[in-house]
Design a protein around this motif. Sequence first.
Motif: not given
Length: 160
Positions: A83, A116-118, A120-124, A127, A130
């Motif tokens: 991911r 990890e989710r943060y 992915l939200k910042r730059n999919s 990531p 980040y």
Amino acid sequence: MTGRCERRLWQADRHETIENRGAENDRVPAGRTGRWTSTGTWTLAGILCLAIATPVAAQITAPRTLSTVPDRTANLEEQLTNRLRAVAPDQQAFVRHIVRLTEQDRLDLKLVVAVERYALKRNSVLPFPYFERAIRYLAEKRGLTIPAVRQFATTAAPTP
């Protein structure tokens, strides 16, 4: 009012087929009846079918079987690697280090998944940077020092 009517008539005239144009047939190549020919439409349909039917593999890690019953769920290391798109060996070593810290209960699993989710939200698309910055910052706040990714770089030749 007449301007709109003339514009509509002009647009309808522009989209007429060749058979209805009369004297303008001399300027249009023979055999061409519109924008798309039947062979062009079928060619486009064939290309689209090939593009849709082509299989694509996007998983980075190889599938593994540890027991007689194959487990289809990814473990934490595989999930983070795939991911976060950790493709470089130093990035994968960093992910392994984070997983080791969570297995030793020095890092909370919920914290790692939230970061990890943060990321992915910042730059999919990319990531990992980040994730690295955020996990190092939050671990530092909790009194745990995590080395930078470049500390995991190795000078050994990569194995094929």
